[in-house]
Design an enzyme around this catalytic site. Structure first.
Site, PDB file in Angstrom:
ATOM      1  N   THR A  32      42.339  13.074  -8.138  1.00  0.00           N
ATOM      2  CA  THR A  32      42.136  11.945  -7.012  1.00  0.00           C
ATOM      3  C   THR A  32      41.921  12.677  -5.786  1.00  0.00           C
ATOM      4  OG1 THR A  32      43.514  10.590  -8.290  1.00  0.00           O
ATOM      5  CG2 THR A  32      43.428  10.090  -6.053  1.00  0.00           C
ATOM      6  N   GLY A  33      41.288  12.083  -4.817  1.00  0.00           N
ATOM      7  CA  GLY A  33      40.891  12.568  -3.578  1.00  0.00           C
ATOM      8  C   GLY A  33      39.622  12.796  -3.188  1.00  0.00           C
ATOM      9  N   SER A  34      39.132  13.183  -1.778  1.00  0.00           N
ATOM     10  CA  SER A  34      37.947  13.325  -1.588  1.00  0.00           C
ATOM     11  C   SER A  34      37.109  14.873  -2.205  1.00  0.00           C
ATOM     12  CB  SER A  34      37.485  13.309   0.000  1.00  0.00           C
ATOM     13  OG  SER A  34      38.560  14.387   0.549  1.00  0.00           O
ATOM     14  N   THR A  35      37.922  15.658  -2.249  1.00  0.00           N
ATOM     15  CA  THR A  35      37.288  16.933  -2.991  1.00  0.00           C
ATOM     16  C   THR A  35      37.059  16.800  -4.410  1.00  0.00           C
ATOM     17  OG1 THR A  35      38.395  18.227  -1.196  1.00  0.00           O
ATOM     18  CG2 THR A  35      37.554  19.387  -2.861  1.00  0.00           C
ATOM     19  N   GLY A  88      42.710  17.838  -6.498  1.00  0.00           N
ATOM     20  CA  GLY A  88      42.866  18.324  -5.170  1.00  0.00           C
ATOM     21  C   GLY A  88      44.226  18.702  -4.553  1.00  0.00           C
ATOM     22  N   ALA A  89      44.603  18.899  -3.266  1.00  0.00           N
ATOM     23  CA  ALA A  89      45.864  19.151  -2.937  1.00  0.00           C
ATOM     24  C   ALA A  89      45.898  18.809  -1.502  1.00  0.00           C
ATOM     25  CB  ALA A  89      46.293  20.610  -2.921  1.00  0.00           C
ATOM     26  N   LYS A 106      51.093  17.650  -3.229  1.00  0.00           N
ATOM     27  CA  LYS A 106      50.100  16.405  -3.681  1.00  0.00           C
ATOM     28  C   LYS A 106      50.870  14.977  -3.272  1.00  0.00           C
ATOM     29  CE  LYS A 106      47.716  16.705  -7.232  1.00  0.00           C
ATOM     30  NZ  LYS A 106      46.328  16.695  -6.499  1.00  0.00           N
ATOM     31  N   GLU A 115      49.010  12.608 -11.747  1.00  0.00           N
ATOM     32  CA  GLU A 115      48.378  13.852 -11.715  1.00  0.00           C
ATOM     33  C   GLU A 115      49.087  15.107 -12.103  1.00  0.00           C
ATOM     34  OE1 GLU A 115      46.026  13.213  -7.316  1.00  0.00           O
ATOM     35  OE2 GLU A 115      48.056  13.794  -7.559  1.00  0.00           O
ATOM     36  N   LYS A 133      43.448  23.046   3.932  1.00  0.00           N
ATOM     37  CA  LYS A 133      44.579  22.920   3.143  1.00  0.00           C
ATOM     38  C   LYS A 133      45.397  23.994   2.724  1.00  0.00           C
ATOM     39  CE  LYS A 133      43.183  18.643   2.796  1.00  0.00           C
ATOM     40  NZ  LYS A 133      42.703  17.901   1.887  1.00  0.00           N
TER      41      LYS A 133
END
Length: 235
Positions: A32-35, A88-89, A106, A115, A133
């Site tokens: 999950t997330g943009s990266t 991601g993180a 996270k 996750e 990050k």
């Protein structure tokens, strides 16, 4: 183009490098997330070119994106295992001489319970992030998913540990954030977390805590996108 927390190009390089590690026939945890979204889109393009995979989404958002780009999805109950998880993180402990090197924070997307289930099940768990990050020590608040009736009990216990809990409010509606599991999120500030393994153990023992956002000793590698390239860390 700049996005919150780093350049979109750096995020794309990290996500696409992780997607390139997916092999034909793999079961892949979709983070999950943009990266992680860049990785999902890259896997979708590979599926269009004939790659056979099954994706296990970590959230509603990653499930919707996987469906949009044509990745066949499944669930934990329907697979024998997960070959590779890409996630991601919010922060990565990056001091190789300090305890907890490679530990993650996270939960910014409130999906850390699922996750952690998927990332811990995978044969290999790869973190994707941009360089913003990275931190010598984890210092962002720790997200706790808590049963609603236990919110005040958990908050009181967090204070005894030296933390300051804050109920996470929703951005686009009145009231708190509600997770995909129907629970609430407490963001708990502990300042610098010098011993993430010890804090993780203490938080896991609190009744009413479903899961916390400290991922200690779980990541096998991190692919970190920079403005002009990619750095790989093996843990």
């Amino acid at each position: 183009m700049k996005t919150e927390g780093g350049s979109d190009g750096a995020k794309r390089r990290a996500g696409e490098r992780a997607a390139a590690a997916v092999e034909d026939g793999d079961v892949v945890g979709l983070g999950t997330g943009s990266t992680a979204a860049h990785a999902i889109r890259a896997i979708g393009r590979a599926v269009d070119d004939g790659l056979a995979v099954r994706g296990i989404p970590t959230s509603f958002q990653s499930r919707q994106l996987a469906l949009e780009v044509g990745i066949p999805i499944s669930c934990l109950e329907a697979v024998d295992g997960i070959d590779l998880a890409i996630d991601g993180a919010d922060q990565i402990a990056d001091d190789s001489d300090a305890p907890g090197y490679g530990a993650l924070l996270k939960g910014g997307g409130a999906a850390h319970t699922r996750e952690k289930m998927i990332d811990s099940t995978a044969d290999r768990f790869v973190v994707v992030a941009d360089a913003s990050k990275l931190s010598g020590v984890l210092e962002k608040p720790v997200a706790l998913e808590v049963i609603p009736d236990a919110r005040t009990i958990v908050a009181d216990e967090v204070r005894t540990m030296g933390g300051e809990p804050t109920l996470r409010d929703a951005a686009h509606k009145d009231g708190p954030v509600v997770t995909d599991n129907g629970n609430l999120v407490l963001d708990c500030a502990f300042d610098e977390i010098d011993a993430p393994d010890e804090l993780a153990t203490r938080l896991s023992s609190v009744p009413g805590v479903v899961e916390h956002g400290l991922f200690v000793g779980m990541a096998d590698a991190a692919y970190v996108g920079t403005d002009d390239g990619l750095e790989v860390r093996e843990y």
